[in-house]
Design an enzyme around this catalytic site. Structure first.
Site, PDB file in Angstrom:
ATOM      1  CE  LYS A   1      -1.040  -4.839   3.373  1.00  0.00           C
ATOM      2  NZ  LYS A   1      -1.276  -6.117   2.692  1.00  0.00           N
TER       3      LYS A   1
ATOM      4  CB  SER B   1      -0.851  -0.019   1.270  1.00  0.00           C
ATOM      5  OG  SER B   1      -1.444   1.241   1.481  1.00  0.00           O
TER       6      SER B   1
ATOM      7  CE1 TYR C   1      -3.117  -2.527   5.522  1.00  0.00           C
ATOM      8  CE2 TYR C   1      -2.984  -0.171   5.100  1.00  0.00           C
ATOM      9  CZ  TYR C   1      -3.128  -1.461   4.643  1.00  0.00           C
ATOM     10  OH  TYR C   1      -3.290  -1.679   3.298  1.00  0.00           O
TER      11      TYR C   1
END
Ligand code: UD1
Length: 339
Positions: A152, A124, A148
């Site tokens: 990643k 992302s 989050y």
């Protein structure tokens, strides 16, 4: 090719599965349906004429992974399975690290055991944090500001270490900007649980009369109209980008480790999105301004030259396609996949 798609029943995974099947690939979906529905399989079958194989399991379930790799000779793995809500990640970081990081480790260990080393990772643009340079290139510093994003980036780093230790791996890391839209058929789309966090599904529910108004987070950003600017990309373009990445790395004569932005390269403000959605839906969308949302940045848009050049891929669908397809999905499936 014979491809394992983890999280293949999810929003981006399912659109990618459709493109893979349309292009003659053999697909096995591994999904635990924690944020998706088995009903999607019938729709994939309807759209492509093919039913993908399905394994209902968690990506952390190494026993099941081992058993499917021992019976099926996969050429590549596309790894979408994971959790993705920024707010939730700050409340429950362990869930984010155990699902996103440990799940990737379990998968990569089994891949190593069975000598499958072509891997496409769903990352992302959130890994960039608050970039100081625009458009955002892959060479920009990574500095995610929430668990989050850090989960990643941890997997990206792990993949870099795997490649450094064994440069026969072929790894593409795809950094998505803001995926929106739905399949043009209106049969497959995003299905947020509860109140949507993201702008597009939220405003589609406002247009449908499910919610009273859009709350615009911030009107004093240093952007042309004061609202946040993002690089929205149609999910079907994103899906095609995965096929292009697969083709690129699998046809390479040597190992690859390649982080790549997938976006359009152009930003739209919140107000521009609302206006476009009003045109696409033919509905008035009430909105009001509120304070900035904590953690949000003023603007984000991609430098897409690397993916455009290396993958010979370019996002083709425009903002009106994105809004019209979301609206078609919304009105045809007011309850998502639930009938
Ligand atoms: C969010 C995630 C990002 C993830 C992406 C997936 C955060 C901080 N980031 O990005 O990690 O990859 O979703 O699509 O959550 N907005 C409103 N009102 C709303 C919702 C959003 O004004 O009700 C604004 C936001 O302030 C922002 C823009 O709309 O300027 C887009 O927001 P959103 O769709 O949530 O995406 P991001 O925050 O960019």
């Amino acid at each position: 090719m014979n491809i394992l798609v983890t999280g293949g029943a999810g929003y981006i995974g399912s659109h990618t599965v459709i493109e893979l099947l349309k292009n003659g690939h053999i697909v096995t979906i591994l999904d635990n349906f924690s944020n998706s529905s088995p009903a999607i399989l019938d729709r994939i079958m309807f759209l492509t004429g093919v039913t993908p194989y399905l394994v209902r399991a968690d990506v952390n379930d190494k026993e099941t992974l081992d058993s499917i790799f021992s019976t099926d000779a996969f050429d590549a793995v596309m790894h979408f399975a994971g959790v993705k809500a920024v707010g939730e990640s700050t409340i429950n970081p362990l869930l984010y690290y155990s699902t996103n990081v440990c799940g990737s480790i379990a998968l990569l260990q089994v891949m190593e055991k069975y000598k499958v080393n072509t891997f496409i990772f769903s990352s992302s643009a959130t890994v960039y944090g608050s970039p100081s340079q625009f458009p955002i290139a892959e060479t920009c510093a990574t500095n995610p500001t929430n668990p989050y994003g850090r989960s990643k980036l941890s997997v990206e780093d792990l993949l870099g270490d795997i490649y450094a230790a064994d440069n026969t791996w072929k790894i593409a890391i795809l950094r998505y900007f803001n995926p929106v839209g739905a399949h043009e058929s209106g049969l497959i789309g995003e299905c947020p649980v509860g109140i949507p966090n993201n702008l597009m599904p939220y405003l589609s529910q406002v247009a449908a009369g499910i919610r009273p108004e859009v709350i615009v987070y911030g009107s004093d950003y240093p952007t042309p109209d004061g609202t946040g600017v993002r690089d929205y990309i149609h999910v079907s373009d994103l899906a095609i980008g995965h096929l292009a990445a697969l083709e690129h790395i699998s046809s390479s004569s040597h190992g690859v480790y390649l982080p790549m932005n997938l976006g359009t390269g152009r930003g739209y403000s919140v107000l521009e999105i609302i206006q476009a959605f009003e045109i696409a839906s033919g509905r008035k969308i009430p909105y009001r301004y509120s304070n900035r949302r904590p953690g949000d940045i003023a603007q984000s848009y991609a430098d897409v030259s690397r993916s455009n050049e290396l993958l010979r891929w370019v996002a083709r669908k425009d903002l009106m396609d994105m809004c019209s397809d979301v609206w078609r999905w919304q009105i045809r499936n007011p309850r998502g996949y639930a009938q």
